[in-house]
Each structure stands twice: as structure tokens, then as C-alpha cells.
Design an enzyme around this catalytic site. Sequence first.
Site, PDB file in Angstrom:
ATOM      1  N   LYS A 222       0.904  -1.359   0.060  1.00 15.95           N
ATOM      2  CA  LYS A 222      -0.199  -0.236  -0.144  1.00 15.95           C
ATOM      3  C   LYS A 222       0.812   1.192  -0.047  1.00 15.95           C
ATOM      4  CE  LYS A 222      -4.305  -1.891   1.172  1.00 15.95           C
ATOM      5  NZ  LYS A 222      -5.337  -2.143   1.967  1.00 15.95           N
ATOM      6  N   ARG A 256      -3.468 -10.175   5.106  1.00 12.85           N
ATOM      7  CA  ARG A 256      -3.790 -10.310   3.571  1.00 12.85           C
ATOM      8  C   ARG A 256      -2.620  -9.631   2.863  1.00 12.85           C
ATOM      9  NH1 ARG A 256      -5.853  -6.970  -0.173  1.00 12.85           N
ATOM     10  NH2 ARG A 256      -7.731  -7.730  -1.484  1.00 12.85           N
TER      11      ARG A 256
HETATM   12  N1  HH2 Z   1      -7.427  -4.058   1.015  1.00  9.52           N
HETATM   13  C1  HH2 Z   1      -7.855  -4.045  -0.343  1.00  9.52           C
HETATM   14  C2  HH2 Z   1      -9.107  -4.890  -0.857  1.00  9.52           C
HETATM   15  N2  HH2 Z   1      -9.523  -5.649   0.285  1.00  9.52           N
HETATM   16  N3  HH2 Z   1     -10.042  -6.283   2.354  1.00  9.52           N
HETATM   17  C3  HH2 Z   1      -9.579  -6.166   3.635  1.00  9.52           C
HETATM   18  N4  HH2 Z   1     -10.327  -7.081   4.601  1.00  9.52           N
HETATM   19  N5  HH2 Z   1      -8.610  -5.380   4.209  1.00  9.52           N
HETATM   20  C4  HH2 Z   1      -7.706  -4.889   3.506  1.00  9.52           C
HETATM   21  O1  HH2 Z   1      -6.897  -4.022   3.646  1.00  9.52           O
HETATM   22  C5  HH2 Z   1      -8.171  -4.766   1.686  1.00  9.52           C
HETATM   23  C6  HH2 Z   1      -9.310  -5.655   1.347  1.00  9.52           C
HETATM   24  C7  HH2 Z   1      -7.115  -3.093  -1.389  1.00  9.52           C
HETATM   25  O2  HH2 Z   1      -6.074  -3.804  -2.019  1.00  9.52           O
HETATM   26  P1  HH2 Z   1      -6.046  -4.728  -3.253  1.00  9.52           P
HETATM   27  O3  HH2 Z   1      -6.947  -5.920  -3.358  1.00  9.52           O
HETATM   28  O4  HH2 Z   1      -4.718  -5.375  -3.703  1.00  9.52           O
HETATM   29  O5  HH2 Z   1      -6.383  -3.511  -4.246  1.00  9.52           O
HETATM   30  P2  HH2 Z   1      -7.799  -3.178  -5.219  1.00  9.52           P
HETATM   31  O6  HH2 Z   1      -8.687  -2.724  -4.178  1.00  9.52           O
HETATM   32  O7  HH2 Z   1      -7.257  -2.108  -6.243  1.00  9.52           O
HETATM   33  O8  HH2 Z   1      -8.269  -4.413  -5.915  1.00  9.52           O
END
Ligand code: HH2
Length: 277
Positions: A222, A256
Site C-alpha cells: 500500500k 492479507r
Molecule cells: N485492501 C484491499 C482490498 N480488500 N480487504 C480487507 N479486509 N482489508 C484490506 O486492507 C483490503 C481488502 C485493497 O487492496 P487490493 O485488493 O490489492 O487492491 P484493489 O482494491 O485495487 O483491488
Amino acid sequence: MKLRLRSGFLPLDRVAVMGVLNVTPDSFSDGGLWLDPDAAIRHGIGMVEQGAAIVDVGGESTRPGAVPVPQEEELRRVIPVVEALSAELDAPVSIDTRKPEVARRAVEAGASIVNDTAGEEADRAMDDVAIDTGAAVVIMHSRGTPSTMRSLTDYEDVVADVSSWLRERAERLEDRGAPHDAVVLDPGFGFAKTPPQNLEILGRIDEFLALGHPLLVGTSRKSFIGAVLDLPEGERVEGTMATVAWAVARGAQIVRVHDVIPAVRTIRMVEAIRDAR
Ligand code: HH2
């Protein structure tokens, strides 16, 4: 500690790695890599072979500024992947979504955990999915939508405000019948938080652990890590692992991550030190 699932439990005596599987064209990190269902399924299986205990399937990016995805399109992306992975794997599959209907259909397709990323905007219908189906639920803090969250970072005390919101939402869920041990809390790193606020949440992570639920930490790659190290998204693995080691050493039970192998190694090392005390 263990997490109650629809059928059975996920043990949390050892930290569980939740592998990220974004079936999207635009996720901030792995966008476009797993849009093809077969590639997504292979990647999900591969992460479990690498040591992931949960695979988190998402069909809508939540990164700041992301374009909202219509429900039908989100369902089209995630359901075949959830269905195939749930049939193939012993490890539980979670569904990462803001939409109750996507969560419900994913649970019907075999998902055991609802990863609700709607935060303060969450619909009561999302709670109903967990209550009606017996799926475990991750309550993640966020404010607004991906297009507005960057301007919603005013808190009196970010740790106190986020933890009291998490506690109240967990209590509401439990009052409506969700078992205490089926509810995971997550402060929502990067969701309506500035880089210093994300660091403060990590620094004071004990205050979230004190709430008595399993704690999920989602810091992977992040931007607050990029802000500290002055590195782009593709070069944040070490920074991510520092946050993983810090959180796990203090007692976080689920992390995660996109990079499963480094996370598994980092966690094993921290656990070995903890066990030797
Ligand atoms: N962060 C993201 C998405 N889902 N779920 C939980 N529980 N906690 C988090 O910190 C979290 C999450 C964002 O990351 P990512 O899936 O890599 O990116 P994007 O939302 O652009 O798909």
C-alpha cells in the site's frame, strides 16, 4: 483462537495468510493479471500451495479513484472463480466485495468468508448475508467510496474512532445472531486514512487486538509503505514484510498479502522467536 466458518473452523494458533486474488482489470497492484478465470483459478491454487490459508477473491478494485463495477459484471468475474476454488481447495475462500448480493451469491457458490470492504457505508443487508448463511465475516473500516475516501480523513483520534466503529458494528452483528468467533476485525489500511494515520494504526495495533476478535491486517504494497520508503508499488515487498512482522509479533492473526512466500517465511520466523520465549 479459531475462526468459525459455515462448516468447521479455521485454526488461528498459527497466523493465517490470506492470499489476494483480484479478478479485475484495474486493481492497484495485480490488476489485469487474473481476469481470465483459468489463470485466476491457477493462481489461487498456487497461493495455497505456497502456504496461504485463505484465498480472497475480489471483482471490484477499491483503490482510491477506482471506477465502480456494475453488480452483474462483478458477479460474472468472481462467481466462476469462487465456485472452482471452493470445490478444489480445502482452504476457505473469501469474497471481497462492497455489495451484499455479490457476497450472498459467492457464499452460495462456496465461499466461507465475507470480506466486507464497504466500511461505514455498509448495508444492513451485508450483515444479513453472514447471519443467514453462517459465513464468517471480516468487518473492515472505510469511509465513503473509492472516489471520495481520500477526502474523508478527519478523525478526532484515528485509532479510537476506528476501533469504536469496529466494536459497535461487531456488537450489532452479534446482537443479530452472528457468533462472536465468526467476526474478524480490520482497521482498513489505506481506506480513508493518510500515510501518518496508517502508521499510527499499526503502531497502536494492540488497541484493536484488545477488542477480542481475530484481527486482519491488510497492508500489502500500500501507498503508505511507498510514502515511507519512497518506492513504487512494485518495490514494496520488504516494507510490507516489516508491517507483517510488526503486526504478527503483537498478535494479529490474519494477514492479507499479494506475496505469499515472503509472508509465510516472515511469519514462521516471528512465530519461532515468539515460541522460544
Ligand atoms: N485492501 C484491499 C482490498 N480488500 N480487504 C480487507 N479486509 N482489508 C484490506 O486492507 C483490503 C481488502 C485493497 O487492496 P487490493 O485488493 O490489492 O487492491 P484493489 O482494491 O485495487 O483491488
